[in-house]
Enzyme design. Structure first.
Site, short mmCIF file in Angstrom:
data_model
loop_
_atom_site.label_atom_id
_atom_site.label_comp_id
_atom_site.label_asym_id
_atom_site.label_seq_id
_atom_site.Cartn_x
_atom_site.Cartn_y
_atom_site.Cartn_z
N ILE A 179 0.81 -1.22 0.00
CA ILE A 179 0.00 0.00 0.00
C ILE A 179 0.84 1.27 0.00
CG2 ILE A 179 -1.92 -1.16 1.16
CD1 ILE A 179 -1.07 0.32 3.74
N LYS A 180 2.14 1.14 -0.24
CA LYS A 180 2.99 2.33 -0.23
C LYS A 180 2.83 3.12 -1.53
CE LYS A 180 4.82 1.73 3.83
NZ LYS A 180 4.25 0.47 4.25
N ASN A 181 3.35 4.36 -1.52
CA ASN A 181 3.23 5.23 -2.69
C ASN A 181 3.87 4.61 -3.92
OD1 ASN A 181 2.07 7.00 -0.92
ND2 ASN A 181 3.80 8.41 -0.83
N LEU A 182 4.92 3.86 -3.72
CA LEU A 182 5.52 3.03 -4.77
C LEU A 182 5.62 1.62 -4.21
CD1 LEU A 182 8.36 3.80 -7.20
CD2 LEU A 182 8.54 1.73 -5.83
#
Length: 385
Positions: free
Chosen positions: A188-191
């Site tokens: 669920i991280k930005n990348l």
């Protein structure tokens, strides 16, 4: 009760794929080389180039990055590590994994991050490292005390799990002079890499040590081992190499990261404008001008009842995070942290991911407003009863 939630408001967070990730993974599978290969090394080069740093070393997760960074910094039994209690438990588990102990400190009530004065007040003779957590994507500037800490032999290890792509001044987080910086590329991280992490070293010696540690202390690379009948193990090590499969996902994500930044900043600002008229709700400001927002959080009271009411309406709210100093596993290091404890009772994470639309956000904010009214009416009736 009928669930009237919009589909993308039902989850708190989630990955956003641009379409090339599947074909990139398929190419790796077709190659028959799934482990640490040139694909992983290309991912490391691309991360370093993006951040404007000399090197980046990929590992299996953000937790592995923190664990490795602490080992490289020489932190071990008998040492204390200054860390905010308001973080995911992985930060604390990494400290315990090297045999050190956490020294929990307060946070700034506005940013939910540490600041330099809070860190200085917590330093003891046993302090070996400080882990500032870049909460929600906001950069933490320890510049005013960084030199002082290093002169005292105290490492600054940035937990930038939320902050890939964010800026500290004019430079990306990771290029701003910390002893080591740790990123997470979980689902669920930005990348995302599916699962993965990166350590940003400051020196070539640190980079070499991280690479040995992540490969069980073996000095030769996989390519070098293929051409000899033996190999050498010269230190303690772990199995923390990032697979080519995960690296391929990360490379595909990097191709579109500018779009990720634009979308997440735009969605956060839409939330900010929509939340403005709500009474009794305070938005936690991540500084979207320089941050790539990872969370959209509000402070509201009574949080737990509002949480339950919104969940009953199908809205995927969450809590990031229950304070660690109150967790049973970390009870030996518990101390009074009233600012953190108050935040821990009030912070509510609203759905925040790149599948959201402006209408989804308007719906979430409308349900939040109604939930606050409902809960407060119920509490008023309860007091009259």
């Amino acid at each position: 009760m009928m669930n009237s939630s919009r589909p993308d408001a039902r989850r708190n967070a989630g990955p956003y794929l641009y379409g090339r990730e599947a074909s990139a993974v398929a190419q790796v599978l077709e190659s028959g080389q799934y482990g640490h290969t040139g694909v992983t090394e290309e991912f490391e080069r691309r991360i370093a180039a993006f951040l404007g740093v000399d090197d980046a070393v990929a590992v299996t997760s953000g937790t592995a990055a923190l664990h490795t960074a602490l080992l490289v910094a020489g932190v071990g039994p008998g040492d204390e590590v200054i860390v905010p209690s308001m973080t995911f438990c992985a930060t604390v588990q990494a400290i315990l994994a090297v045999g050190a102990t956490p020294r929990f400190i307060e946070i700034n009530p506005v940013t939910l991050c540490v600041d330099h004065q809070l860190v200085l007040e917590a330093v003891t003779a046993d302090t070996a490292a400080v882990i500032p957590v870049l909460f929600g994507g906001r950069a933490v500037n320890l510049g005013p005390i960084h030199c002082e800490l290093e002169e005292r032999g105290i490492a600054v290890i940035e937990d930038a799990a939320h902050a890939f792509g964010s800026y500290d001044g004019t430079r990306h987080v990771g290029a701003t002079g910390a002893t080591l910086t740790c990123f997470s590329f979980g689902p669920i991280k930005n990348l995302t890499c599916g699962q993965g992490g990166v350590v940003i070293p400051r020196t070539s010696e640190q980079a070499d040590m991280i690479r040995r540690l992540r490969l069980l202390g073996v000095t030769q690379s996989q390519t070098e081992r293929a051409t000899t009948t033996t190999y050498q193990v010269d230190s303690f090590g772990l199995r923390y190499q990032l697979s080519a499969i995960n690296a391929a996902i990360g490379l595909a994500q990097l191709d579109h990261f500018d779009s990720t930044v634009e979308t997440r900043r735009r969605l956060w600002c839409i939330y900010r404008d929509a939340l403005g008229p709500l009474e009794g709700v305070t938005l936690v400001d991540v500084g979207p001008q320089t941050a790539v927002p990872h969370l959209c959080q509000v402070r509201v009271h009574p949080r737990d009842q509002v949480f339950q009411e919104m969940r009953s309406q199908g809205i995927g709210v969450g809590v990031h995070y229950p304070p660690n100093h109150l967790q049973p596993a970390f009870a030996p290091w518990r101390r009074a942290l009233p600012v953190t404890e108050k935040a821990g009772q009030e912070v509510l994470s609203l759905p925040f991911h790149q599948h959201l639309t402006e209408d989804d956000i308007a719906h979430v904010v409308a349900v939040l407003g109604r939930a606050i009214e409902t809960v407060r009416a119920e509490r008023h009736i309860g007091r009259l009863a």
